[in-house]
Design a protein around this motif. Structure first.
Motif: not given
Length: 179
Positions: A17, A66, A69-70, A128, A132
């Motif tokens: 990510i 993302e 959120q992480r 997740a 994404a």
């Protein structure tokens, strides 16, 4: 052992990510440089370039959300991707529509290969990250296919730019995964 595997896949998902977020920043910068030069060298492509840059901005926002959120910071290669992307965009934009198209096709070919690989290794481990990545694949394919339609076989720029841009894109992804 299962806890270790989940931890490893979460770390891998985080790294992917982060690299994808930086890569989208680089793509925005490529399009920005190309748009800057296309005003002089390839006016017919301006609409597509502006549209595709807006796609990349949305993609960067997806990966940025993302990361947030992480609880992860962006990749250390983020600004390198931006600077390198802008320089690549300006240089290829200077040479006109065929060079712009060849650059986009080369970058997107590498990106699509990596996205498909990422999806295959993350499925079942990091839903997740899969969501994404899956959210952007169709537009990345559109960028590739639409600009491939602008290329004529046997022309100069695709044969020169494809190996250089492909290798550079691979190198930036490799570096980003290790930073």
């Amino acid at each position: 052992m299962e806890v270790f595997a989940k931890s490893m896949s979460a770390d891998l998902g985080d790294r992917i990510i982060k690299v994808n977020h930086a890569g989208e920043h680089g793509a925005i910068s490529i399009y920005t440089g190309q748009i800057f030069m296309a005003r002089l060298t390839a006016r017919a492509l301006l609409g597509e370039l502006i549209e595709f840059r807006s796609h990349e901005q949305r993609h960067r926002a997806i990966f940025g959300a993302e990361l947030q959120q992480r609880g992860r910071p962006r990749c250390r290669s983020y600004w390198l991707c931006g600077l390198g992307g802008f320089v690549l965009g300006v240089l290829t934009g200077l040479f006109g529509s065929t060079a712009i198209a060849a650059t986009t096709v080369a970058v997107e070919r590498v990106v699509l290969k990596h996205l498909e690989h990422q999806l295959s290794i993350l499925r079942g481990h990091d839903p997740a990250a899969v969501a994404a990545i899956s959210a952007i694949v169709a537009e990345e394919r559109q960028h590739h296919d639409q600009f491939a339609g602008h290329l004529r076989t046997g022309t100069f720029w695709p044969s020169v730019l494809t190996p250089v841009v492909s290798a550079s894109t691979e190198a930036v992804i490799w570096l980003g995964m290790r930073l």
